[in-house]
Design an enzyme around this catalytic site. Structure first.
Site, short mmCIF file in Angstrom:
data_model
loop_
_atom_site.label_atom_id
_atom_site.label_comp_id
_atom_site.label_asym_id
_atom_site.label_seq_id
_atom_site.Cartn_x
_atom_site.Cartn_y
_atom_site.Cartn_z
N GLU A 220 0.65 -1.20 0.00
CA GLU A 220 -0.11 -0.09 0.00
C GLU A 220 0.80 1.27 0.13
O GLU A 220 1.48 1.35 0.88
CB GLU A 220 -0.86 -0.03 1.22
CG GLU A 220 -1.89 0.88 1.09
CD GLU A 220 -2.51 1.47 2.57
OE1 GLU A 220 -2.59 0.64 3.25
OE2 GLU A 220 -2.22 2.89 2.74
N CYS A 257 -2.48 7.89 4.98
CA CYS A 257 -2.53 7.69 3.35
C CYS A 257 -3.78 7.92 2.89
O CYS A 257 -4.04 8.11 1.68
CB CYS A 257 -2.39 6.08 3.36
SG CYS A 257 -3.30 5.30 4.32
#
Ligand code: NAP
Length: 482
Positions: A220, A257
């Site tokens: 990720e 994020c």
């Protein structure tokens, strides 16, 4: 380090073949042990990350809830996706054998812990919980931003596993970049997970792919999380949208994020941004992030055609939020400096002409993202909006309406992933119950004698897992449901 890999590898056969319900009880024991140790875990977490106590206590709770969610996933057994096709002499394409398919654990998983979630994406975080639920032992590569916390968490997890009758070595911990790379190359490691930067994620992904025996690497990476505000939404609730935006960008010093990095706002419309001014300095997680944020902030502030709404600052290891504004043409001309992720408290407001199509510009500007969002008026619908939604939906793993992307619910339908560069694999997620599928592979038993079948594939179903059956004779009517 070799010892750590050997230990998790040795734990794999026993751990992977235990009844999932037993692993479930072990995951609950781990969650309870972490909860009981909260007062020991929080002080080092605060000291090492600079994150405030309230945020860390909330994150620890999220981590234990996540472990319990995966405990229930394991206990329910549906994740094994058992399919039993009865032998069928009358099968339309010629006699069919007895076929029994289910999912088995891949084997030891190497998990590169994240810096920004020292509990929820670290030693006992979502990657670890989903891998353990699947039956895979986990070797965690600790993030250097919180080494003491990582050691303490690992010892609590290992103790709880052992007390629950599982091998303590179902969880191991290593420190250091070289150790992480060596483990990734080790043939005993069967899969890897990662949360962090595009640069490191790409380098590790390439190592995983270049092994003599390549392995799945679930990274990720970076995300800009674009949000489009329509004129109708602003007319209805501009102050609330502005306040929500400021909170979402500045929470956890923007080190999330899912932070909204691009906000598309109609040109000429009032949009208050004073929420950014009163936030004050917040500590950044570690020197690497300070360095990266300083570089990105200077690039953004130095781009011609950018107006500074809130300059912010960086002093030592603390940052005050920065907010800039530009127009669509400038953004299109400076995509690399303005439209890439800046990991920290910074966002770019992009003014667009609501009388012109916006979707083609978004298609050109925005790469794969974990999230994308729209703020729309009540009942608003138009070809313009549907076109924007179509483009955002193509690029994001989660599409939000009238909300903000920070705050990722730990729940079955959550999708936390997206097309490159949000992740290295757009077909899966790192949050939510579907995350378990990353660490499983299918195998079919054909015409296996009953006595030799693994428990989930047996007709007497000793583990009481869901079994989907395809009876003999069904193929004669295939197509009738259409
Ligand atoms: P990072 O620099 O990507 O580091 C993450 C992990 O990868 C660490 O364990 C690090 O170990 C290792 N690593 C880094 N470079 C490596 C290399 N060349 N070879 C092998 N291993 C390597 O991430 P970070 O320290 O957390 O933060 C830096 C940036 O990551 C941020 O500025 C942000 O852009 C991004 N980030 C993204 C997310 C997200 O959720 N997508 C979360 C956090 C951070 P060592 O430090 O021991 O080398």
């Amino acid at each position: 380090m070799t010892d750590s890999i050997a230990a998790v590898a040795a734990a794999a056969p026993e751990f992977g073949s235990t009844e999932p319900r037993r692993r479930a009880r072990a995951l609950v024991a781990v969650a309870d042990a972490l909860t009981a140790a909260a007062d020991d875990l929080i002080p080092p977490a605060m000291a090492e990350t600079g994150l405030p106590e309230g945020r860390l206590r909330g994150e620890l709770k999220r981590t234990t809830v996540q472990l319990k969610l995966f405990a229930d996933v394991a206990a329910a057994g549906a994740f094994l996706d058992v399919r039993l096709d009865a032998a069928d002499p009358d099968f339309v394409l010629g006699p069919r054998p007895d076929l029994r398919r289910y999912l088995v654990p891949l084997g030891p998983v190497l998990n590169f812990a994240a810096s920004n979630f020292p509990f929820a994406f670290s030693v006992a975080g979502g990657d670890t919980a989903s891998a353990l639920a699947a039956g895979c032992p986990v070797l965690v590569k600790a993030h250097p931003g919180h080494p003491r916390l990582s050691d303490l968490t690992a010892s609590i997890v290992r103790g709880a596993l052992a007390e629950a009758g599982m091998p303590a070595d179902a969880l191991g911990l290593i420190h250091g970049q070289d150790e992480g790379v060596a483990a990734l190359k080790d043939e005993r490691i069967a899969a890897a997970s990662f949360t962090g930067s595009l640069r490191a994620g790409r380098a590790l992904f390439d190592i995983a792919a270049a092994r003599p025996k390549p392995i799945p690497f679930y990274g990720e990476l970076g995300s800009t999380n674009p949000v489009v505000v329509t004129a109708a939404a602003l007319a209805e609730r501009s102050p609330q949208i502005a306040a929500g935006f400021a909170a979402s960008v500045t929470g956890s010093a923007g080190q999330l994020c899912t932070k909204p990095g691009l906000l598309f706002v109609p040109a000429g419309a009032d949009f208050a941004t004073d929420g950014f001014g009163g936030v004050g300095p917040q500590r950044l997680l570690h020197p690497g992030i300070t360095e990266g944020f300083t570089r990105r902030r200077e690039q953004v502030l130095g781009t011609a055609g950018v107006a500074v709404l809130c300059e912010g600052s960086i002093s030592g290891d603390a940052a005050e939020p920065t907010l800039v504004e530009t127009d669509l043409a400038t953004l299109l001309g400076h995509r690399d400096t303005l439209a890439d992720e800046a990991f920290g408290p910074l966002s770019v407001i992009v003014r667009y002409d609501p009388a012109m199509p916006l979707a083609p510009a978004i298609a050109e500007l925005v790469e794969g993202s974990l999230t994308a969002g729209v703020h729309i008026g009540s009942g608003e619908d138009s070809p313009w909006l549907r076109e924007v939604l179509g483009v955002l939906g193509d690029r994001a793993g989660r599409l939000l309406f009238n909300g903000w992307p920070t705050g990722v619910a730990v729940t079955p339908a959550m999708q936390h992933g997206g097309p490159w560069p949000a992740t290295t694999n757009p077909t899966t997620t790192s949050v939510g119950t579907a995350a378990i599928g990353r660490f499983l592979r299918p195998v079919t038993y054909q015409d296996c004698p009953a006595a030799l079948l693994p428990p989930p594939l047996r007709d007497d179903n000793p583990w009481h897992v869901p079994q989907t059956r395809s009876a003999a004779g069904e193929s004669a009517t295939w197509g009738s449901l259409a």
